[in-house]
Scaffold this active site. Structure first.
Site, PDB file in Angstrom:
ATOM      1  N   GLU A 113       1.186  -0.846   0.250  1.00  0.00           N
ATOM      2  CA  GLU A 113      -0.337   0.196   0.332  1.00  0.00           C
ATOM      3  C   GLU A 113       0.846   1.529  -0.142  1.00  0.00           C
ATOM      4  O   GLU A 113       1.966   0.924   0.714  1.00  0.00           O
ATOM      5  CB  GLU A 113      -0.476   0.259   1.197  1.00  0.00           C
ATOM      6  CG  GLU A 113      -1.872   0.833   1.122  1.00  0.00           C
ATOM      7  CD  GLU A 113      -3.017   1.327   2.604  1.00  0.00           C
ATOM      8  OE1 GLU A 113      -2.656   0.873   3.572  1.00  0.00           O
ATOM      9  OE2 GLU A 113      -3.711   2.376   2.461  1.00  0.00           O
ATOM     10  N   ARG A 130       5.383 -12.978   9.508  1.00  0.00           N
ATOM     11  CA  ARG A 130       6.180 -11.338   9.257  1.00  0.00           C
ATOM     12  C   ARG A 130       7.293 -11.811   9.951  1.00  0.00           C
ATOM     13  O   ARG A 130       8.562 -12.229  11.082  1.00  0.00           O
ATOM     14  CB  ARG A 130       6.090 -10.521  10.278  1.00  0.00           C
ATOM     15  CG  ARG A 130       4.507 -10.559  10.072  1.00  0.00           C
ATOM     16  CD  ARG A 130       3.434  -9.309  11.179  1.00  0.00           C
ATOM     17  NE  ARG A 130       4.180  -7.573  10.411  1.00  0.00           N
ATOM     18  CZ  ARG A 130       3.596  -7.456   9.919  1.00  0.00           C
ATOM     19  NH1 ARG A 130       2.872  -6.980   8.991  1.00  0.00           N
ATOM     20  NH2 ARG A 130       3.687  -6.007   9.329  1.00  0.00           N
ATOM     21  N   LYS A 183       4.482   0.754   8.946  1.00  0.00           N
ATOM     22  CA  LYS A 183       4.661   1.934   8.175  1.00  0.00           C
ATOM     23  C   LYS A 183       4.174   3.069   9.128  1.00  0.00           C
ATOM     24  O   LYS A 183       4.721   4.170   9.407  1.00  0.00           O
ATOM     25  CB  LYS A 183       4.069   1.763   7.007  1.00  0.00           C
ATOM     26  CG  LYS A 183       5.010   0.860   6.063  1.00  0.00           C
ATOM     27  CD  LYS A 183       4.255   1.402   4.606  1.00  0.00           C
ATOM     28  CE  LYS A 183       2.926   0.076   4.680  1.00  0.00           C
ATOM     29  NZ  LYS A 183       2.683  -0.007   3.430  1.00  0.00           N
TER      30      LYS A 183
HETATM   31  P1  ATP Z   1       2.882  -1.858   7.536  1.00  0.00           P
HETATM   32  O1  ATP Z   1       2.094  -2.900   9.003  1.00  0.00           O
HETATM   33  O2  ATP Z   1       4.188  -1.735   7.979  1.00  0.00           O
HETATM   34  O3  ATP Z   1       2.397  -1.223   7.344  1.00  0.00           O
HETATM   35  P2  ATP Z   1       1.836  -3.741   5.842  1.00  0.00           P
HETATM   36  O4  ATP Z   1       1.299  -5.183   5.734  1.00  0.00           O
HETATM   37  O5  ATP Z   1       0.465  -2.718   6.125  1.00  0.00           O
HETATM   38  O6  ATP Z   1       3.132  -3.232   6.722  1.00  0.00           O
HETATM   39  P3  ATP Z   1       1.549  -3.238   3.332  1.00  0.00           P
HETATM   40  O7  ATP Z   1       2.275  -2.864   2.063  1.00  0.00           O
HETATM   41  O8  ATP Z   1       0.642  -3.959   2.715  1.00  0.00           O
HETATM   42  O9  ATP Z   1       1.945  -2.861   4.546  1.00  0.00           O
HETATM   43  O10 ATP Z   1       2.972  -5.061   2.604  1.00  0.00           O
HETATM   44  C1  ATP Z   1       3.254  -5.132   1.620  1.00  0.00           C
HETATM   45  C2  ATP Z   1       3.621  -6.338   1.645  1.00  0.00           C
HETATM   46  O11 ATP Z   1       4.679  -6.693   2.487  1.00  0.00           O
HETATM   47  C3  ATP Z   1       2.323  -7.618   1.869  1.00  0.00           C
HETATM   48  O12 ATP Z   1       1.652  -8.378   1.686  1.00  0.00           O
HETATM   49  C4  ATP Z   1       2.563  -7.709   3.922  1.00  0.00           C
HETATM   50  O13 ATP Z   1       2.228  -8.899   3.790  1.00  0.00           O
HETATM   51  C5  ATP Z   1       4.621  -7.797   3.868  1.00  0.00           C
HETATM   52  N1  ATP Z   1       4.638  -7.451   4.800  1.00  0.00           N
HETATM   53  C6  ATP Z   1       5.109  -6.099   5.638  1.00  0.00           C
HETATM   54  N2  ATP Z   1       5.295  -6.098   6.460  1.00  0.00           N
HETATM   55  C7  ATP Z   1       6.141  -7.579   6.892  1.00  0.00           C
HETATM   56  C8  ATP Z   1       7.404  -7.804   7.865  1.00  0.00           C
HETATM   57  N3  ATP Z   1       7.361  -7.182   8.628  1.00  0.00           N
HETATM   58  N4  ATP Z   1       7.407  -8.928   7.378  1.00  0.00           N
HETATM   59  C9  ATP Z   1       7.537  -9.498   6.483  1.00  0.00           C
HETATM   60  N5  ATP Z   1       5.919  -9.200   5.306  1.00  0.00           N
HETATM   61  C10 ATP Z   1       5.806  -8.068   5.593  1.00  0.00           C
HETATM   62 MG    MG Z   2      -0.967  -2.286   5.318  1.00  0.00          MG
END
Ligand code: ATP
Ligand code: MG
Length: 552
Positions: A32, A257, A267
């Site tokens: 995102e 994760r 983020k």
């Molecule tokens: P954040 O919580 O940091 O905002 P998010 O999961 O909301 O992370 P996205 O932009 O939706 O962020 O993530 C894109 C991809 O990266 C998703 O498939 C998510 O599952 C993966 N991802 C995010 N954080 C991690 C992590 N700490 N370890 C592994 N994969 C991750």
């Molecule tokens: Mg997200």
């Protein structure tokens, strides 16, 4: 590129290819654009791109941009840059927002099938009606609106006839389901916000749980890899794909994760650190963002090797941040030229060295890689050494400079401290030393031995430099320490995470460019900072010190 080793996701892919369920693996990395990528995303990138690559499949970069309130084109651009920098090339670039019309049609289809309804309950009421893990939910009084009324209201939602929050579209599933995600989840909401891609065309936006499976299916993604928090959403994911009558059926697979000690990995929290001025931007070298790590001096190889080592599993314990440092040290050991830098200078005058003379001494650029050749280091009557390498009244076993003692200057001569010059406050500001020409490095001098070797730079030609030394941005505290009072992660921010020192480096460093990496003798690996370096002053970020007790 890099092989991920065997893991359960790969096993599923092998099975699906063997059984003929798929003839090509298609994955996607779906960030995102609401922030910069962090090291956790690197794991997702490496898994998605790495696995598809192993099977000659394809991987798309897809921006999951369904929430205009938090998204921005700045983030889109940084994400593209970071994925490329990590060494990956996407096959297709997609924006979920390009499918808004398609998603709208699928929502209309659900309404027509009696599987979605417009609800007038407020967000708080919806939450209240949802029930809990132990109690069933309650049906909304608007749940049994007719198909015609729902179609009319949904169209009017789209046309902007209602205020934000006044109405939502919900999937009609089961308010008594033990899985709360299936208790009539909201799938569309009204939000008046300008979208970075679709502008003001829309005032209703699909929710993640509805949009994501549709995005995957439109793109014929075979394996939709996400993190374990989404496990409970998998039944909803499958429901959406089925009920929306998508042509292709992606399979959602969850993995654990990546978490790293001494850092935060979300983020939202990273944005807070930026917005509240704890750091100087998303690319601050203390940030666990890809851009911060790049600026600090991490290499793509070191990040990839680290992520590979953490493996692919369902578990998500925190990995020691020292492991990350281990991998960058390993990578730079053979790549980075060696050099000398003085972080905290003390002037030394070598009284018996001819005035005005400058000689060039030879030093290997990297003793572990002789092919890298030799560099020339000037030596003269005036040099700088580290303040720490001198003590006026040393304890026993101190082998560096003190009055009357002799040490070796790396790549040069033995010098002996003859006189200490102080200012009116009693601060040592200069040392007068003598050198012994017979002790020149490389001449095989064996006359006598000294116990200490220190580094130095020639004073008149040296390049003024700033050194930025980093400590962890977040101090890990025990649960009890955190529980004492209401604390947020901001209370764990390390107030001493950055130390800035002014010193000097060898004159041949003058030509250095942003992102050049060096190993400074005794100090560790450094990266030329791309943001603060100017023609007058080099700025070095310490990537990592030389030693660690960490063992793989
Ligand atoms: P954040 O919580 O940091 O905002 P998010 O999961 O909301 O992370 P996205 O932009 O939706 O962020 O993530 C894109 C991809 O990266 C998703 O498939 C998510 O599952 C993966 N991802 C995010 N954080 C991690 C992590 N700490 N370890 C592994 N994969 C991750
Ligand atoms: Mg997200």
């Amino acid at each position: 590129m890099d092989n991920l080793g065997s893991n359960f996701i790969k096993d599923i892919m092998i099975k699906d290819l063997e059984s003929g369920k798929h003839d090509k693996i298609i994955t996607r990395f779906p960030p995102e654009p609401n922030g910069y990528l962090h090291i956790g995303h690197a794991k997702s990138i490496i898994i998605n791109f790495g696995l598809a690559d192993e099977f000659n499949g394809k991987t798309n970069l897809r921006f999951d941009d369904t929430n205009p309130l938090k998204e921005d084109i700045e983030y889109v651009n940084s994400i593209k840059e970071d994925v490329k920098w990590l060494g990956f090339e996407w096959d297709d670039l997609f924006f979920a927002s390009d499918y808004f019309e398609e998603m709208y049609k699928r929502a209309v289809l659900l309404i027509k099938k009696g599987l979605a309804y417009v609800d007038d309950l407020s967000a708080d009421e919806i939450r209240e009606y949802r029930g809990t893990l132990t109690s069933p939910g309650k049906e909304s009084p608007f749940r049994d609106r007719s198909v015609e009324e729902n179609l009319d209201l949904f169209e009017r939602m789209r046309n902007g006839e209602f205020d934000n929050g006044q109405k939502v579209l919900r999937a009609k599933i089961d308010m008594k389901s033990p899985n709360i995600n299936l208790r009539d989840p909201v799938i569309y909401r009204i939000a008046r916000a300008t979208h970075h891609n679709t502008g003001d065309k829309w005032c209703i936006y699909p929710m993640y749980a509805f949009a994501h499976p549709i995005e995957d299916a439109i793109e014929d993604v075979t394996h939709s890899i996400c993190t374990v928090e989404f496990e409970d959403q998998r039944p909803l994911y499958n429901w959406v794909v089925e009920k929306c009558e998508m042509d292709s059926t992606p399979q959602q697979i969850e993995f654990g994760r990546l978490n790293v000690t001494n850092t935060v990995m979300s983020k939202r929290k990273l944005k807070q650190l930026v917005d509240e001025g704890f750091v100087d931007g998303w690319d601050d070298p203390r940030m666990p963002t890809i851009s911060g790590m790049r600026r600090k001096g991490f290499t793509p190889e070191s990040i990839r090797n680290f992520v590979r080592e953490t493996g692919v599993s369902k578990g998500s314990g925190a990995v020691d941040s020292q492991m990350l440092e281990h991998y960058v040290r390993e990578d730079l050991k053979l790549k980075a030229p060696r050099t000398m830098g003085i972080l905290n200078p003390l002037k030394v005058v070598i009284t018996n060295y001819p005035e005005g003379q400058i000689e060039l001494l030879d030093a290997e650029i990297n003793p572990e890689v002789p092919e890298m050749g030799i560099r020339k280091i000037p030596f003269s009557r005036e040099i700088y050494i580290e303040k720490d390498d001198f003590m006026e009244n040393p304890p026993s076993k101190y082998f560096r400079l003190f009055p009357g003692n002799e040490v070796r200057l790396k790549h040069a001569y033995f010098i002996k401290c003859e006189e200490v010059i102080k200012d009116i406050n009693g601060e040592v500001i200069e040392l007068r030393c003598t050198y012994d020409p017979l002790t020149k490095s490389g001449t095989g001098f064996t006359g006598r031995k000294v116990k200490g070797t220190i580094h130095w730079v020639e004073a008149t030609n040296s390049v003024p430099s700033e050194f930025r030394l980093y400590e962890p941005l977040i101090l890990d505290k025990t649960e009890e320490e955190n529980d004492e009072v209401e604390k947020t992660f901001l209370d764990n921010v390390n107030p001493e995470s950055l130390v800035i020192l002014q010193g000097f480096v060898e004159p041949n460093m003058r030509e250095s460019r942003p992102h050049d990496k060096f190993q400074f003798f005794r100090h560790g690996y450094f990266n030329v900072d791309p943001k603060h370096t100017t023609v007058d002053k080099l700025v070095f970020n310490r990537i990592v010190s030389l030693k660690s007790s960490f063992k793989i």
